[in-house]
Write an enzyme that holds these catalytic residues in place. Structure first.
Site, PDB file in Angstrom:
ATOM      1  N   LYS A   1     -34.362  -4.220  40.408  1.00 12.05           N
ATOM      2  CA  LYS A   1     -33.392  -3.390  41.108  1.00 12.05           C
ATOM      3  C   LYS A   1     -32.984  -2.321  40.260  1.00 12.05           C
ATOM      4  O   LYS A   1     -33.153  -0.949  40.579  1.00 12.05           O
ATOM      5  CB  LYS A   1     -32.279  -4.237  41.680  1.00 12.05           C
TER       6      LYS A   1
ATOM      7  N   ASP B   1     -24.368 -13.698  37.328  1.00 11.33           N
ATOM      8  CA  ASP B   1     -25.528 -12.989  37.758  1.00 11.33           C
ATOM      9  C   ASP B   1     -25.168 -11.444  37.884  1.00 11.33           C
ATOM     10  O   ASP B   1     -24.727 -11.075  39.026  1.00 11.33           O
ATOM     11  CB  ASP B   1     -25.905 -13.483  39.138  1.00 11.33           C
TER      12      ASP B   1
ATOM     13  N   TRP C   1     -25.658 -14.211  47.606  1.00 12.13           N
ATOM     14  CA  TRP C   1     -26.404 -14.796  46.472  1.00 12.13           C
ATOM     15  C   TRP C   1     -25.500 -15.700  45.710  1.00 12.13           C
ATOM     16  O   TRP C   1     -26.165 -16.558  45.172  1.00 12.13           O
ATOM     17  CB  TRP C   1     -26.837 -13.446  45.608  1.00 12.13           C
TER      18      TRP C   1
END
Length: 364
Positions: A199, A175, A105
């Site tokens: 999530k 993030d 990511w």
């Protein structure tokens, strides 16, 4: 009937109480005669839902008053573009953004940011979080970007060791998509935090942005108005039609978290669940983990069978026991168990029991 435990990395498991409440309110929200799906985002019914969600999230994370909470669309991936578009406009162009690269990511973030600024990879490791002593930061950089939990690679920053607090004057952007609300954080250390909801918060389609007020109004001229953080903040996330139903579910999750004891309780549960699973994986060489123990994620646990020819048999056996979505991401292979806040410890225990049974039956 076999009890189902969903270990998907996202969209992920939601608390059963939340799903039950949403089902009960589906056709008629609080006597309004409308489903939340049908409500105007500017009507008093939805405004009350939005304000409660914003208030509860601010309380759960102890968000200071000088930070705005935005409910946006597009997922965490879109923020890889929107964050630089919003934060580098006040710098001489081309600005430079520093990155700590710890996996898939953060790698995506680096690639996307390069469209809007120079990028400097200040440190890189996909096995552990690089120590701060090795970070090579750029003087005057627009900000330092970190993915504090890598969903695919299973690497998590150790906040207790002070990793997110580098030298003075560095603006931190994080993030936190796959571990927000699972551990206590000091929001005031960050200029901006973002997280995709799918999530630990709610259904796909909502992205949470927590941004310090003094960072608003610094967007590049090319930033689309609907994605300008200042415009979104000035309009309380209503500049365009927000993902209303996703915000409603997120609000129910925030209420559920408060009933459970808040983020502090979630952190203790996360520690217990992760220890239970990692202890089982470490117990024999039948399973392998590749992340340094000091950087192991509490939320996303990738692991590998020593003999990967047994992968399909492992997954078939898991499915037969109601243990779903354990296949690892296609980019890294193997297995992955995501054990978010809504995953009960009984689900982790069921997975541990299966790990032990499969190893005993198939080990050589």
């Amino acid at each position: 009937m076999t009890h189902i435990y969903n270990f998907s990395a996202g969209p992920a498991v939601l608390p059963k109480e939340v799903l039950a409440q949403a089902a009960a309110e589906m056709l008629d929200w609080h006597g309004s005669g409308m489903s939340v799906m049908e409500m105007s985002h500017r009507g008093p019914e939805f405004i009350s839902i939005y304000k409660a969600a914003e208030r509860d999230l601010r309380e759960l994370l102890a968000v200071p008053d000088n930070y705005k909470i935005l409910f946006m669309q597009g997922g965490g991936l879109s923020q890889n573009a929107l964050v630089p578009l919003n934060l580098v406009g006040h710098k001489p162009q081309p600005a430079t953004i520093d990155f700590i690269h710890t996996g898939s990511w953060s790698g995506k973030s680096i690639k996307e940011a390069a469209k809007y600024a120079n990028v400097n990879v200040a440190a890189s490791s996909t096995m552990s979080v690089p120590p701060q002593s090795e970070w090579k930061l750029t003087p005057g950089a627009a900000y330092l970007h970190m993915c504090t939990n890598e969903t695919i690679d299973g690497i998590e920053f150790d906040f207790d060791a002070g990793v997110p607090a580098p030298q003075d004057g560095v603006l931190l952007v994080a993030d936190m998509s796959s571990h927000i609300l699972s551990r206590r954080i000091d929001v005031s250390k960050y200029g901006l935090i973002f997280a995709g909801a799918q999530k630990n918060i709610g259904p796909a389609g909502v992205t949470i942005v927590i941004v310090r007020e003094d960072l608003l109004g610094k967007a590049l001229p090319a930033c689309p108005s609907a994605f300008d953080f200042k415009l979104v903040a000035d309009n309380e996330s209503m500049y365009n039609t927000p993902p209303t139903y996703g915000i409603y579910i997120a609000g129910l999750v925030f209420q559920w978290l408060k009933r459970q004891g808040g983020v502090a309780e979630m952190e203790q549960r996360a520690i217990a669940k992760a220890k239970l699973l990692y202890d089982a994986l470490d117990a024999s060489d039948f399973y392998q983990t590749r992340v340094a123990k000091t950087s192991r994620s509490r939320m996303n646990v990738p692991f590998y069978l020593k003999d990967e020819n047994q992968n399909e048999a492992f997954l078939a056996g898991a499915k037969a026991r109601g243990l779903l979505q354990l296949k690892g991401h296609k980019s890294v292979g193997g297995m992955r168990a995501s054990i978010y806040n809504a995953m009960p410890i009984e689900g982790v225990q069921a997975l541990v029991d299966y790990l032990n049974e499969f190893a005993a039956s198939n080990g050589k």
